[in-house]
Design a protein around this motif. Structure first.
Motif, mmCIF file in Angstrom:
data_model
loop_
_atom_site.group_PDB
_atom_site.id
_atom_site.type_symbol
_atom_site.label_atom_id
_atom_site.label_comp_id
_atom_site.label_asym_id
_atom_site.label_seq_id
_atom_site.Cartn_x
_atom_site.Cartn_y
_atom_site.Cartn_z
ATOM 1 N N GLY A 198 0.808 -1.193 0.000
ATOM 2 C CA GLY A 198 0.000 0.000 0.000
ATOM 3 C C GLY A 198 0.851 1.257 0.000
ATOM 4 O O GLY A 198 2.076 1.220 0.166
ATOM 5 N N ALA A 199 0.188 2.394 -0.222
ATOM 6 C CA ALA A 199 0.877 3.667 -0.234
ATOM 7 C C ALA A 199 1.443 3.995 1.142
ATOM 8 O O ALA A 199 0.848 3.652 2.173
ATOM 9 C CB ALA A 199 -0.089 4.766 -0.682
ATOM 10 N N SER A 200 2.581 4.693 1.155
ATOM 11 C CA SER A 200 3.218 5.091 2.405
ATOM 12 C C SER A 200 2.953 6.566 2.664
ATOM 13 O O SER A 200 2.458 7.304 1.794
ATOM 14 C CB SER A 200 4.726 4.853 2.327
ATOM 15 N N LEU A 201 3.300 7.014 3.856
ATOM 16 C CA LEU A 201 3.191 8.438 4.165
ATOM 17 C C LEU A 201 4.034 9.268 3.191
ATOM 18 O O LEU A 201 3.645 10.369 2.785
ATOM 19 C CB LEU A 201 3.638 8.703 5.605
ATOM 20 N N LYS A 202 5.198 8.718 2.796
ATOM 21 C CA LYS A 202 6.078 9.420 1.869
ATOM 22 C C LYS A 202 5.411 9.598 0.516
ATOM 23 O O LYS A 202 5.530 10.657 -0.128
ATOM 24 C CB LYS A 202 7.391 8.645 1.730
ATOM 25 N N ASP A 203 4.694 8.556 0.064
ATOM 26 C CA ASP A 203 3.982 8.643 -1.213
ATOM 27 C C ASP A 203 2.912 9.728 -1.167
ATOM 28 O O ASP A 203 2.750 10.511 -2.114
ATOM 29 C CB ASP A 203 3.329 7.300 -1.558
ATOM 30 N N VAL A 204 2.160 9.759 -0.059
ATOM 31 C CA VAL A 204 1.100 10.755 0.098
ATOM 32 C C VAL A 204 1.693 12.150 0.133
ATOM 33 O O VAL A 204 1.173 13.094 -0.494
ATOM 34 C CB VAL A 204 0.274 10.475 1.372
ATOM 35 N N ALA A 205 2.793 12.300 0.866
ATOM 36 C CA ALA A 205 3.440 13.608 0.979
ATOM 37 C C ALA A 205 3.903 14.121 -0.383
ATOM 38 O O ALA A 205 3.755 15.300 -0.716
ATOM 39 C CB ALA A 205 4.615 13.522 1.948
ATOM 40 N N ALA A 206 4.478 13.213 -1.207
ATOM 41 C CA ALA A 206 4.955 13.611 -2.533
ATOM 42 C C ALA A 206 3.799 14.071 -3.413
ATOM 43 O O ALA A 206 3.910 15.074 -4.138
ATOM 44 C CB ALA A 206 5.700 12.449 -3.189
ATOM 45 N N LEU A 207 2.691 13.349 -3.376
ATOM 46 C CA LEU A 207 1.544 13.713 -4.207
ATOM 47 C C LEU A 207 0.917 15.027 -3.759
ATOM 48 O O LEU A 207 0.500 15.857 -4.589
ATOM 49 C CB LEU A 207 0.498 12.589 -4.167
ATOM 50 N N ALA A 208 0.852 15.238 -2.435
ATOM 51 C CA ALA A 208 0.229 16.452 -1.906
ATOM 52 C C ALA A 208 1.169 17.645 -1.908
ATOM 53 O O ALA A 208 0.733 18.790 -1.738
ATOM 54 C CB ALA A 208 -0.276 16.198 -0.484
ATOM 55 N N LYS A 261 -5.594 19.257 0.780
ATOM 56 C CA LYS A 261 -4.681 18.650 -0.191
ATOM 57 C C LYS A 261 -4.244 17.257 0.257
ATOM 58 O O LYS A 261 -4.197 16.317 -0.544
ATOM 59 C CB LYS A 261 -3.440 19.540 -0.359
ATOM 60 N N VAL A 262 -3.934 17.132 1.543
ATOM 61 C CA VAL A 262 -3.482 15.841 2.073
ATOM 62 C C VAL A 262 -4.610 14.810 2.009
ATOM 63 O O VAL A 262 -4.396 13.657 1.608
ATOM 64 C CB VAL A 262 -2.964 15.998 3.510
ATOM 65 N N GLU A 263 -5.806 15.221 2.385
ATOM 66 C CA GLU A 263 -6.931 14.286 2.372
ATOM 67 C C GLU A 263 -7.257 13.816 0.965
ATOM 68 O O GLU A 263 -7.610 12.648 0.756
ATOM 69 C CB GLU A 263 -8.151 14.940 3.025
ATOM 70 N N LEU A 264 -7.137 14.693 -0.023
ATOM 71 C CA LEU A 264 -7.343 14.292 -1.422
ATOM 72 C C LEU A 264 -6.292 13.274 -1.853
ATOM 73 O O LEU A 264 -6.593 12.291 -2.545
ATOM 74 C CB LEU A 264 -7.309 15.517 -2.329
ATOM 75 N N ALA A 265 -5.045 13.505 -1.429
ATOM 76 C CA ALA A 265 -3.971 12.571 -1.769
ATOM 77 C C ALA A 265 -4.178 11.224 -1.073
ATOM 78 O O ALA A 265 -3.939 10.160 -1.672
ATOM 79 C CB ALA A 265 -2.615 13.174 -1.374
ATOM 80 N N LEU A 266 -4.614 11.259 0.184
ATOM 81 C CA LEU A 266 -4.890 10.016 0.908
ATOM 82 C C LEU A 266 -5.950 9.202 0.187
ATOM 83 O O LEU A 266 -5.842 7.972 0.046
ATOM 84 C CB LEU A 266 -5.354 10.338 2.339
ATOM 85 N N ALA A 267 -7.007 9.891 -0.261
ATOM 86 C CA ALA A 267 -8.099 9.200 -0.946
ATOM 87 C C ALA A 267 -7.644 8.656 -2.293
ATOM 88 O O ALA A 267 -7.969 7.516 -2.664
ATOM 89 C CB ALA A 267 -9.277 10.154 -1.131
ATOM 90 N N GLU A 268 -6.863 9.459 -3.049
ATOM 91 C CA GLU A 268 -6.416 9.029 -4.376
ATOM 92 C C GLU A 268 -5.515 7.803 -4.296
ATOM 93 O O GLU A 268 -5.589 6.880 -5.137
ATOM 94 C CB GLU A 268 -5.688 10.177 -5.072
ATOM 95 N N LEU A 269 -4.664 7.772 -3.282
ATOM 96 C CA LEU A 269 -3.736 6.632 -3.127
ATOM 97 C C LEU A 269 -4.323 5.499 -2.289
ATOM 98 O O LEU A 269 -3.656 4.483 -2.075
ATOM 99 C CB LEU A 269 -2.427 7.122 -2.491
ATOM 100 N N ASN A 270 -5.561 5.696 -1.802
ATOM 101 C CA ASN A 270 -6.223 4.675 -0.959
ATOM 102 C C ASN A 270 -5.322 4.288 0.208
ATOM 103 O O ASN A 270 -5.110 3.108 0.505
ATOM 104 C CB ASN A 270 -6.580 3.438 -1.787
#
Length: 343
Positions: A2-12, A36-45
């Protein structure tokens, strides 16, 4: 993976720390950044790694619920509410059955088979204040029921004595003067039975009716077969009782079966009331008058008290011992009166 915090941070386009703050909800984050963070969390599931988080916090994310009988409907229904309440807190619940045996209850009290758990919700039958005082396991603990009153731990129960008095008063209000009780126990540790008997006696005394021990024969256990057997003996007395208060619904359903098998009508020839409001009683014919403990409140209170202890252990604060009395209500159904007055 699954996506990591680092992945979410990069996208957001934010730092890993900012993402962590949004996920934990413990730190203020400016609304535009949070969005922005919540949108990235949702996009990366994104799904948080609860196991890793619990290990960092010195916890397992697991609690235990120890009960006497898993096949008893009351405990089965209560288990569902505890699991629901625990899940809301992010815990997994494991279940232990003690069968009410002293050695199993002591084993549970001293540690669930050396499994690492964060807390224990325990409904004992035999262990008392002395065993609790001698307990060496430091796992957070909440007791259910009346086995230990004013003991050295958190405790959730209903007012059994008051509830038993209320159901007996209901039977008296219908004009019954010869009222039997099924559920009396001679075991000194059977606190719930003793409290329900005390409430039954209080109602009789208040109405000027005598307590006749012959109308309250001792009961070894609280199963349908016990209720059926004792009801047969009560119906053989001369005169038979006009009404019967059973200390749980399983006893009442057994008594119900015996009464109908002997060609008697409920409630015209004899009224029957139970205790616990299990689902079976809502669908019996006639439906069963009963005392309904607020099982959801019992479960929520126990989990909340456990939560306070678990989180309190990480600091220096000392949480005061607590007693919570959960609500109950009398549900009047067809087994005591053909005209229901409450539900």
């Amino acid at each position: 993976m699954g996506a990591s915090l680092k992945d979410v941070a990069a996208l957001a386009g934010v730092s890993v720390k900012t993402v962590s703050n949004v996920v934990s909800g413990n730190t203020y984050v400016a609304p535009p950044t949070r969005e922005k963070v919540e949108l990235a969390l949702a996009e990366l599931n994104y799904r948080p790694n609860l196991s890793a988080r619990n290990l960092r916090q010195g916890r397992t994310g697991v609690i235990a619920l120890a009960l006497p009988e898993l096949d008893a409907p009351y405990f089965a229904e209560l288990t569902r509410f505890v699991i629901d309440a625990a899940t809301e807190q992010g815990w997994t619940t494991i279940i232990e059955q003690t069968d009410g045996r002293p050695e199993r209850e002591r084993e549970v009290l001293q540690g669930i088979r050396e499994q690492r758990i964060d807390g224990l919700i325990f409904s004992p039958i035999t262990v008392g204040a002395d065993e609790l005082a001698d307990r060496t396991d430091t796992t957070a603990l909440v007791l259910l029921g009346e086995r230990v009153i004013d003991g050295p731990t958190h405790h959730v129960a209903i007012d059994n004595q008051r509830a038993a008095r209320e159901v007996t008063e209901h039977l008296i209000s219908l004009g019954h003067t010869r009222i039997a009780a099924i559920g009396r126990q001679t075991n000194p540790s059977a606190n719930t039975a003793h409290l329900r008997l005390a409430g039954y006696k209080e109602a009789l005394t208040a109405a000027g009716l005598p307590y006749d021990e012959a109308l309250a024969p001792p009961t070894n256990s609280y199963h349908r077969s016990d209720g059926a057997e004792i009801m047969a003996s009560l119906l053989a007395t001369n005169p038979p009782p006009q009404a019967v208060f059973c200390f749980n619904d399983l006893l009442a359903l057994g008594a119900h079966r015996t009464t109908l098998a002997q060609g008697l009508r409920i409630p015209q020839d004899i009224a029957i009331a139970g205790f616990d409001d299990i689902e079976d009683g809502r669908y019996s014919t006639p439906t069963l008058t009963t005392v309904a403990p607020d099982k959801a409140q019992i479960a929520r209170a126990a989990v909340q008290m456990l939560d306070q202890q678990i989180h309190g252990r990480r600091g220096t604060r000392r949480y005061d011992l607590r007693e919570v009395t959960a609500a109950h209500r009398l549900l009047v159904r067809e087994s005591t009166t053909s005209s229901r007055t409450s539900e």
